[in-house]
Scaffold this motif. Sequence first.
Motif, PDB file in Angstrom:
ATOM      1  N   UNK A   1      -7.532   5.673 -17.032  1.00  0.00           N
ATOM      2  CA  UNK A   1      -7.198   5.415 -15.623  1.00  0.00           C
ATOM      3  C   UNK A   1      -5.955   4.631 -15.328  1.00  0.00           C
ATOM      4  N   UNK A   2      -6.145   3.428 -16.273  1.00  0.00           N
ATOM      5  CA  UNK A   2      -4.662   2.679 -15.997  1.00  0.00           C
ATOM      6  C   UNK A   2      -3.422   3.379 -16.120  1.00  0.00           C
ATOM      7  N   UNK A   3      -3.292   4.270 -17.291  1.00  0.00           N
ATOM      8  CA  UNK A   3      -2.226   4.886 -17.519  1.00  0.00           C
ATOM      9  C   UNK A   3      -1.956   6.146 -16.567  1.00  0.00           C
ATOM     10  N   UNK A   4      -2.793   6.953 -16.045  1.00  0.00           N
ATOM     11  CA  UNK A   4      -2.455   7.877 -15.129  1.00  0.00           C
ATOM     12  C   UNK A   4      -2.087   7.013 -13.779  1.00  0.00           C
ATOM     13  N   UNK A   5      -2.688   6.041 -13.346  1.00  0.00           N
ATOM     14  CA  UNK A   5      -2.252   5.265 -12.351  1.00  0.00           C
ATOM     15  C   UNK A   5      -0.927   4.645 -12.487  1.00  0.00           C
ATOM     16  N   UNK A   6      -0.388   3.932 -13.446  1.00  0.00           N
ATOM     17  CA  UNK A   6       0.690   3.606 -13.915  1.00  0.00           C
ATOM     18  C   UNK A   6       1.679   4.720 -13.847  1.00  0.00           C
ATOM     19  N   UNK A   7       1.524   5.541 -14.380  1.00  0.00           N
ATOM     20  CA  UNK A   7       2.471   6.888 -14.311  1.00  0.00           C
ATOM     21  C   UNK A   7       2.691   7.454 -13.162  1.00  0.00           C
ATOM     22  N   UNK A   8       1.512   7.585 -12.277  1.00  0.00           N
ATOM     23  CA  UNK A   8       1.707   8.055 -10.962  1.00  0.00           C
ATOM     24  C   UNK A   8       2.513   7.126 -10.116  1.00  0.00           C
ATOM     25  N   UNK A   9       2.444   5.890 -10.192  1.00  0.00           N
ATOM     26  CA  UNK A   9       3.169   5.121  -9.474  1.00  0.00           C
ATOM     27  C   UNK A   9       4.738   5.248  -9.568  1.00  0.00           C
ATOM     28  N   UNK A  10       4.987   5.232 -11.289  1.00  0.00           N
ATOM     29  CA  UNK A  10       6.414   5.187 -11.583  1.00  0.00           C
ATOM     30  C   UNK A  10       6.888   6.552 -11.385  1.00  0.00           C
ATOM     31  N   UNK A  11       6.139   7.661 -11.338  1.00  0.00           N
ATOM     32  CA  UNK A  11       6.764   8.939 -11.132  1.00  0.00           C
ATOM     33  C   UNK A  11       6.573   9.298  -9.717  1.00  0.00           C
ATOM     34  N   UNK A  12       5.711   8.425  -9.048  1.00  0.00           N
ATOM     35  CA  UNK A  12       5.730   9.012  -7.640  1.00  0.00           C
ATOM     36  C   UNK A  12       4.897  10.163  -7.511  1.00  0.00           C
ATOM     37  N   UNK A  13       3.813  10.305  -8.249  1.00  0.00           N
ATOM     38  CA  UNK A  13       3.069  11.563  -8.329  1.00  0.00           C
ATOM     39  C   UNK A  13       2.160  11.523  -7.154  1.00  0.00           C
ATOM     40  N   UNK A  14       1.746  12.563  -6.404  1.00  0.00           N
ATOM     41  CA  UNK A  14       0.925  12.748  -5.221  1.00  0.00           C
ATOM     42  C   UNK A  14       0.132  13.966  -5.527  1.00  0.00           C
ATOM     43  N   UNK A  15      -1.057  14.087  -5.095  1.00  0.00           N
ATOM     44  CA  UNK A  15      -2.076  15.058  -5.019  1.00  0.00           C
ATOM     45  C   UNK A  15      -1.296  16.377  -4.219  1.00  0.00           C
ATOM     46  N   UNK A  16      -1.331  17.409  -4.532  1.00  0.00           N
ATOM     47  CA  UNK A  16      -0.811  18.588  -3.542  1.00  0.00           C
ATOM     48  C   UNK A  16      -1.269  18.396  -1.999  1.00  0.00           C
ATOM     49  N   UNK A  17      -0.299  18.659  -1.333  1.00  0.00           N
ATOM     50  CA  UNK A  17      -0.600  18.637   0.342  1.00  0.00           C
ATOM     51  C   UNK A  17      -0.410  19.896   0.921  1.00  0.00           C
ATOM     52  N   UNK A  18      -1.083  20.393   2.113  1.00  0.00           N
ATOM     53  CA  UNK A  18      -1.003  21.581   2.738  1.00  0.00           C
ATOM     54  C   UNK A  18       0.135  22.100   2.964  1.00  0.00           C
ATOM     55  N   UNK A  19       0.608  23.349   2.795  1.00  0.00           N
ATOM     56  CA  UNK A  19       1.909  23.722   3.247  1.00  0.00           C
ATOM     57  C   UNK A  19       2.245  23.509   4.777  1.00  0.00           C
ATOM     58  N   UNK A  20       3.379  23.797   5.197  1.00  0.00           N
ATOM     59  CA  UNK A  20       3.590  23.490   6.709  1.00  0.00           C
ATOM     60  C   UNK A  20       3.139  24.313   7.403  1.00  0.00           C
ATOM     61  N   UNK A  21       2.436  24.050   8.590  1.00  0.00           N
ATOM     62  CA  UNK A  21       1.645  24.839   9.334  1.00  0.00           C
ATOM     63  C   UNK A  21       2.767  25.699  10.103  1.00  0.00           C
TER      64      UNK A  21
END
Length: 200
Positions: free
Chosen positions: A180-200
């Motif tokens: 959990x800590x590794x994924x969270x820190x990497x996500x913050x460092x690499x600015x990862x986000x879950x996929x968002x919907x395409x533009x409507x």
Amino acid sequence: MLLVLELVGIAVFAASGALAGVRARLDVFGVVILAMTTALGGGIIRDVLLDVSPPASLRDWRYLLVTAVTGLVVFWVHPHMAKLRRAMLLADAVGLGLFTTAGTITALELGAPAYTACLIGMTTGIGGGALRDLLIREIPVVLQREIYAVAALLGAIVVVLGRHIGLPQGPTVLAGAALIVTIRVLGLWRKWNAPLPREL
């Protein structure tokens, strides 16, 4: 040691809630209540779902004391907290790992099925932050950006799988928390986000 780690994690979550209250321009009472909600909300939701009454955090005065004191400290010294932003994010990631794995183990010990334990573990980690955002009328961060809930769920799955195949509980919990800590820190460092919907 486990109690000390829990209190440290609670203090970190309380600080994040108090900072959100300061940014929302709440008074001192509002800041303290938001700190308590953020730090204890996930555990209370867990205990309600598992029919533990009263919730553990309401039976031990130390939990309430740590959250209240943290909220008051942040209220008075918040201009200096900006300097500790990176340390706070790291501590938050550690707190997420500890809370999620502890919630998962608690659910398993009380006889919850594997999939239920995973969901309750995740909820324990993210519940307080979601309640915090709702109280200040924001869409919870876990629903719109950053890899947070996904990290918690994956760590909970590791704990459940380790228990299922008979691995020692201590190393399994550490492995889940470390993931959990590794994924969270990497996500913050690499600015990862879950996929968002395409533009409507």
